[in-house]
Design a protein around this motif. Structure first.
Motif, PDB file in Angstrom:
ATOM      1  N   MET A 252      48.133  52.868  56.652  1.00  0.00           N
ATOM      2  CA  MET A 252      48.710  51.546  56.891  1.00  0.00           C
ATOM      3  C   MET A 252      48.950  50.878  55.532  1.00  0.00           C
ATOM      4  N   HIS A 253      50.101  50.242  55.384  1.00  0.00           N
ATOM      5  CA  HIS A 253      50.388  49.580  54.119  1.00  0.00           C
ATOM      6  C   HIS A 253      49.657  48.233  54.099  1.00  0.00           C
ATOM      7  N   LEU A 254      48.740  48.104  53.157  1.00  0.00           N
ATOM      8  CA  LEU A 254      47.987  46.848  53.038  1.00  0.00           C
ATOM      9  C   LEU A 254      48.188  46.299  51.637  1.00  0.00           C
ATOM     10  N   PRO A 255      49.181  45.439  51.460  1.00  0.00           N
ATOM     11  CA  PRO A 255      49.406  44.918  50.101  1.00  0.00           C
ATOM     12  C   PRO A 255      48.189  44.132  49.624  1.00  0.00           C
ATOM     13  N   GLU A 256      48.137  43.987  48.311  1.00  0.00           N
ATOM     14  CA  GLU A 256      47.034  43.249  47.697  1.00  0.00           C
ATOM     15  C   GLU A 256      46.908  41.850  48.311  1.00  0.00           C
ATOM     16  N   SER A 257      48.085  41.220  48.568  1.00  0.00           N
ATOM     17  CA  SER A 257      48.047  39.853  49.109  1.00  0.00           C
ATOM     18  C   SER A 257      47.361  39.834  50.475  1.00  0.00           C
ATOM     19  N   THR A 258      47.528  40.907  51.251  1.00  0.00           N
ATOM     20  CA  THR A 258      46.887  40.943  52.571  1.00  0.00           C
ATOM     21  C   THR A 258      45.377  41.088  52.428  1.00  0.00           C
ATOM     22  N   LEU A 259      44.964  42.005  51.549  1.00  0.00           N
ATOM     23  CA  LEU A 259      43.519  42.185  51.348  1.00  0.00           C
ATOM     24  C   LEU A 259      42.877  40.887  50.879  1.00  0.00           C
ATOM     25  N   ASN A 260      43.609  40.150  50.034  1.00  0.00           N
ATOM     26  CA  ASN A 260      43.062  38.879  49.550  1.00  0.00           C
ATOM     27  C   ASN A 260      43.059  37.828  50.652  1.00  0.00           C
ATOM     28  N   ALA A 261      44.188  37.717  51.344  1.00  0.00           N
ATOM     29  CA  ALA A 261      44.286  36.670  52.370  1.00  0.00           C
ATOM     30  C   ALA A 261      43.276  36.903  53.499  1.00  0.00           C
ATOM     31  N   LEU A 262      43.062  38.149  53.831  1.00  0.00           N
ATOM     32  CA  LEU A 262      42.115  38.434  54.926  1.00  0.00           C
ATOM     33  C   LEU A 262      40.677  38.508  54.412  1.00  0.00           C
ATOM     34  N   GLU A 263      40.497  38.292  53.132  1.00  0.00           N
ATOM     35  CA  GLU A 263      39.162  38.316  52.510  1.00  0.00           C
ATOM     36  C   GLU A 263      38.403  39.582  52.909  1.00  0.00           C
ATOM     37  N   VAL A 264      39.064  40.717  52.719  1.00  0.00           N
ATOM     38  CA  VAL A 264      38.448  41.988  53.096  1.00  0.00           C
ATOM     39  C   VAL A 264      37.326  42.314  52.114  1.00  0.00           C
ATOM     40  N   PHE A 265      37.611  42.238  50.827  1.00  0.00           N
ATOM     41  CA  PHE A 265      36.603  42.581  49.820  1.00  0.00           C
ATOM     42  C   PHE A 265      36.149  41.373  49.003  1.00  0.00           C
ATOM     43  N   LYS A 266      37.059  40.421  48.856  1.00  0.00           N
ATOM     44  CA  LYS A 266      36.795  39.321  47.926  1.00  0.00           C
ATOM     45  C   LYS A 266      36.917  38.006  48.678  1.00  0.00           C
ATOM     46  N   PRO A 267      35.928  37.115  48.596  1.00  0.00           N
ATOM     47  CA  PRO A 267      36.084  35.832  49.296  1.00  0.00           C
ATOM     48  C   PRO A 267      37.052  34.937  48.539  1.00  0.00           C
ATOM     49  N   ASN A 268      37.698  34.030  49.275  1.00  0.00           N
ATOM     50  CA  ASN A 268      38.621  33.108  48.597  1.00  0.00           C
ATOM     51  C   ASN A 268      37.896  31.980  47.909  1.00  0.00           C
ATOM     52  N   SER A 269      36.696  31.698  48.389  1.00  0.00           N
ATOM     53  CA  SER A 269      35.916  30.705  47.638  1.00  0.00           C
ATOM     54  C   SER A 269      34.546  31.300  47.364  1.00  0.00           C
ATOM     55  N   ALA A 270      34.041  30.988  46.177  1.00  0.00           N
ATOM     56  CA  ALA A 270      32.789  31.612  45.735  1.00  0.00           C
ATOM     57  C   ALA A 270      31.693  31.361  46.761  1.00  0.00           C
ATOM     58  N   GLY A 271      30.938  32.398  47.029  1.00  0.00           N
ATOM     59  CA  GLY A 271      29.770  32.229  47.896  1.00  0.00           C
ATOM     60  C   GLY A 271      30.065  32.473  49.367  1.00  0.00           C
ATOM     61  N   SER A 272      31.356  32.525  49.762  1.00  0.00           N
ATOM     62  CA  SER A 272      31.577  32.769  51.192  1.00  0.00           C
ATOM     63  C   SER A 272      31.634  34.271  51.476  1.00  0.00           C
ATOM     64  N   LEU A 273      31.646  34.584  52.759  1.00  0.00           N
ATOM     65  CA  LEU A 273      31.510  35.993  53.153  1.00  0.00           C
ATOM     66  C   LEU A 273      32.850  36.698  53.231  1.00  0.00           C
ATOM     67  N   THR A 274      32.794  38.024  53.230  1.00  0.00           N
ATOM     68  CA  THR A 274      34.013  38.828  53.377  1.00  0.00           C
ATOM     69  C   THR A 274      33.829  39.753  54.583  1.00  0.00           C
ATOM     70  N   LEU A 275      34.918  40.445  54.933  1.00  0.00           N
ATOM     71  CA  LEU A 275      34.802  41.413  56.033  1.00  0.00           C
ATOM     72  C   LEU A 275      33.803  42.498  55.646  1.00  0.00           C
TER      73      LEU A 275
END
Ligand SMILES: Nc1ncnc2c1ncn2[C@@H]1O[C@H](COP(=O)(O)OP(=O)(O)OP(=O)(O)O)[C@@H](O)[C@H]1O
Length: 824
Positions: A252-275
């Motif tokens: 499946m094509h998962l662009p970097e923007s998708t991984l970021n937006a869905l917070e798969v590995f990296k949270p968007n704000s420090a301290g929050s959880l990821t998938l």
């Protein structure tokens, strides 16, 4: 210059782009400018080495504190070369040589590695972008050909190499090089990319050049990675036995923007959880890396997805077997890395013992997998045990061997007769020495006579001055102190030599026996690396089953429709627990574009992400957080969520947004899932609305399943204009105490945007919100008035009597009317 410094300078020049740490006794030292650099980087004291008429700056690290300092140096972008003393200090200059080159992307030392993959990346161009990824800590080596720079960036950000090699055509282009550096704040290193040398490196490593490396750029990227890693490992690349070419299009094509937006590995704000945090139930480091790899590359193959889902279901239902497997895996060491260390012959005694402990888990794992079918049965057969290797290690090594070979005492008594004899000889000598004090006290009548040892004299007898008269003739004085004297005797010297000879020989023999053991284990390297892979797969499947059981996720089924009943956002749910409101989602070809309105904070973004995460989890082979779930197979998940700018890349918020939208509109297919959150917000309302409107029309024609959250109410009109478009809204209501969010997604468009109410909730001063309320009412009244007035004028216009010029003027006046007026 003193000879030792000459030796230092010679080695330093040989490894010019490394910081040389040079062993001098119990310290690693640097001299001259390097000492100043070391002191600056690590904040350690700078001293001076002075001898006769020579002086130079010097800074050093104690050997036992090396690791944290090396870690810091690597983190600061400094490569390190370690030069060790290769012989015991004796008379002259000690022989030293570089024994380790440490760079972030070529580490194999467990203690310096994080549990994640540790890739070295190499990029070359020609017919697209060739990317090679090499993890020498596990031996994984793969490559791919990417058609665009954005696809290359996607792969790089998915794999997160720790160090990158760029071919000259990229590195010498200042704009491109700056872009790489801004995007990937890692170490960029130099190596050669010459085609012929790269081919030679591949031939040298694999004996032939694989057919799938027909592309020159691929061969250059792979060869460059090999040459660089081989230099850092000083030729020891035996852990790299395979090179695979992966096709980014196979997943499946998962662009970097998708991984970021869905917070798969990296949270968007420090301290929050990821998938990944929600799924972090892996028991082994290899499992953790494999889980990341699966999340990075969801499957497109129905059969493989079904097989993984079946395995997860079986493990979920069989909780006893699952717990047994997980508790065994918990005791396993990092087999991938151990097998790489074994294959290079660099495993330490402690690592070899850890290998045995891990291999001993195999029979129990196989037993726990008894009776399963499908993927789990395959795994059972991949977990073939290695009793002979375990027996050999167990017979040879003591229970808890030291980390370093040089510490000795690692080979078990009884394993090697010669070693036993040498140890006995040393022991006899030491026992003789231990008894000597008592014997000599009785013989001489000196009650406080002592037998001691120091580096200078070795063993000696010590007598205080009060007893000098009793000193026997066979004592030879070797030192006189204030109130005592020290003596030796020829037989003591002989015993001492005997002990030293026996211990040195025992140490050398231990070394030899251990080398032999390592060579023997090397023959199992291939088997070990296959086992390691099976361990990781098993760990991830058990993890997915554990998460499914713990959070009540269900098995999704494949369908052309997207039908989620009572679905939850796994990460938000983990935060909110029972307060999370589940929602349904329904999409099919005649309902494929959902326009979602509702106040800020209602839960639109959460809903969008929830649908995308369910789709992603399904194709990973995981259960999903819902009561029932049917999902299509998506070839990609594209997202455009939230406002973010790219200051480093020199792009404004709106530019980032439009670039991402452009990429979605160019690359999405009818089989893609598209999530758009407030597209067009970064510019003027009318421009934004126009862009959003035309993008939705484009996606409506494309037929891709699209969820679009917006505050532009005008877009809800599309429902009546375009087939496939359906309005949804997230419920909220103004009540006595303020706005109440129900977080419930319902059919139809929202009636109001409640922006001012949300601002009140956010605590804007009441004076400001009261004024905003009045302005809003006046804007709306004005809008209504203008609209009615325009309609009235339009309906009374006698079109057939107008000249073209008058018609144009009338149109212009109408337009002016609609745009006119400032609020009072
Ligand atoms: N289904 C839900 N159940 C419970 N709480 C929810 C739910 N959905 C969202 N929330 C809560 O509401 C907050 C805001 O949600 P979200 O960001 O999705 O709103 P939004 O409508 O996209 O807002 P905006 O328009 O301002 O971007 C979340 O952080 C979460 O705490």
């Amino acid at each position: 210059m003193p000879p030792m410094l000459e030796q230092y300078v010679q080695l330093r020049d040989q490894y010019a782009d490394h910081l040389l740490l040079f062993q001098v006794g119990d310290f690693y030292e640097a001299f001259g400018e390097d000492a100043e650099r070391l002191s600056r980087l690590l904040g350690i004291t700078l001293t001076h080495k002075t001898s006769k008429d020579f002086t130079t700056p010097m800074a050093g690290i104690p050997i036992r504190a090396l690791d944290p300092h090396v870690e810091k140096l690597l983190h600061l972008g400094t490569k390190v070369a370690i030069a060790d003393q290769l012989e015991e200090p004796g008379g002259g200059l000690v022989h030293r040589n570089v024994t380790q080159l440490l760079t972030p992307g070529t580490l194999t030392e467990e203690r310096l590695l994080s549990p994640d993959e540790n890739y070295l990346g190499a990029v070359a161009t020609g017919d697209g972008y060739a990317l090679a990824l090499l993890d020498v800590s596990t031996g994984e080596f793969k490559c791919a050909l990417l058609t665009s720079r954005s696809a290359l960036y996607d792969e790089l950000s998915k794999h997160r190499p720790r160090e990158l090699l760029l071919s000259p055509e990229l590195k010498d282009n200042p704009v491109l090089y700056a872009e790489f550096q801004a995007r990937f704040p890692i170490m960029f290193s130099e190596t050669r990319f010459e085609a012929e040398e790269c081919d030679q490196a591949l031939l040298g490593q694999f004996g032939r050049i694989p057919d799938y490396l027909e592309n020159m750029a691929l061969r250059r990227a792979c060869g460059a990675a090999l040459m660089y890693a081989s230099f850092a490992q000083q030729g020891q690349l035996t852990m790299v036995t395979r090179l695979t070419r992966f096709d980014p299009g196979a997943h499946m094509h998962l662009p970097e923007s998708t991984l970021n937006a869905l917070e798969v590995f990296k949270p968007n704000s420090a301290g929050s959880l990821t998938l990944l945090d929600v799924l972090s139930e892996t028991r082994t480091s290899g499992g953790k890396r494999r889980l990341r790899a699966w999340l990075r590359q969801p499957l497109l193959d129905e059969g493989l997805i079904a097989a993984r889902l079946q395995a997860v279901e079986d493990l979920m239902k069989q909780s006893v077997a699952r717990n047994k497997i997980r508790s065994q895996l918990y005791r396993a060491h990092d087999l991938e890395r151990l097998s790489a260390r074994v294959s290079t012959g660099r495993a330490t005694p402690r690592e070899v013992a850890a290998l045995a402990r891990t291999l001993e888990l195999l029979p129990e794992l196989q037993e726990a997998l008894q009776g399963f079918s499908g993927l789990l049965q395959d795994l059972k057969s991949r977990l073939g045990d290695l009793p002979e290797a375990v027996a050999l290690i167990r017979a040879a090594l003591v229970e808890d061997p030291p980390i370093k070979l040089s510490e000795g005492g690692l080979i078990r008594d009884g394993f090697n007769a010669d070693l036993d004899a040498l140890r006995q000889e040393a022991l006899d000598g030491r026992t003789w020495m231990a008894n000597l004090e008592q014997i000599e006290r009785s013989r001489t009548g000196i009650g406080n006579l002592k037998v001691s040892y120091n580096q200078v004299f070795g063993y000696y007898l010590e007598v205080t001055s009060a007893h000098f008269s009793k000193i026997p003739d066979d004592y030879h004085q070797i030192a006189t102190l204030k109130d005592r004297a020290r003596f030796v005797r020829p037989d003591i010297r002989n015993r001492e030599r005997q002990i030293s000879r026996a211990e040195t020989a025992a140490m050398a023999l231990e070394n030899e026996v251990f080398q032999h053991l390592r060579d023997e284990l090397k023959t199992h390297a291939e088997h070990l690396s296959l086992l390691a892979s099976a361990f990781s797969d098993l760990d991830v499947l058990c993890t997915l089953a554990e998460v499914a059981a713990e959070h009540h996720w269900i098995k999704p089924s494949l369908s052309s429709e997207l039908r989620l009943h009572q679905a939850r956002h796994p990460v938000v749910e983990k935060n909110l627990g029972e307060n999370f409101i589940p929602n349904d989602a329904l999409m099919h070809p005649s309902r494929h574009l959902l326009v979602i309105t509702g106040p800020n904070m209602a839960g639109k973004s959460t809903y969008l992400r929830m649908v995308a995460l369910c789709a992603l989890l399904h194709q990973v082979g995981s259960f999903v957080p819902a009561e029932t779930a049917q999902l299509p197979l998506f070839d990609a998940i594209h997202t455009r969520i939230g406002a973010s700018d790219d200051l480093a890349g020199g792009r404004s918020t709106f530019m980032v947004e439009m670039t991402e939208l452009a990429s979605i509109l160019h690359t999405a297919t009818p089989r893609s899932l598209i999530i758009l959150d407030e597209v067009g917000r970064g510019t003027s309302t009318l421009d934004g609305l126009a862009i959003a409107w035309s993008s939705l029309e484009h996606l409506q024609v494309l037929g891709a399943y699209t969820l679009y959250a917006t505050h532009y109410f005008e877009l809800t009109h599309l429902e009546s204009k375009l087939p496939g478009v359906v309005n949804l809204h997230v419920a909220a209501q103004e009540e006595a105490g303020g706005l109440v969010f129900y977080h419930q997604v319902m059919e139809g468009a929202a009636s109001e945007s409640y922006g001012v109410s949300v601002a009140k909730l956010a605590g804007l001063p009441s004076g400001v919100t009261d004024r905003a309320d009045r302005l809003l009412r006046s804007f709306r009244a004005r809008e209504q008035e203008q609209y009615h007035e325009a309609m009235r004028r339009l309906s009374t216009l006698e079109v057939s009597r107008l000249t073209p010029l008058e018609a144009l003027k009338a149109l212009h006046d109408l337009q002016m009317l609609l745009h006119a007026g400032e609020p009072s």
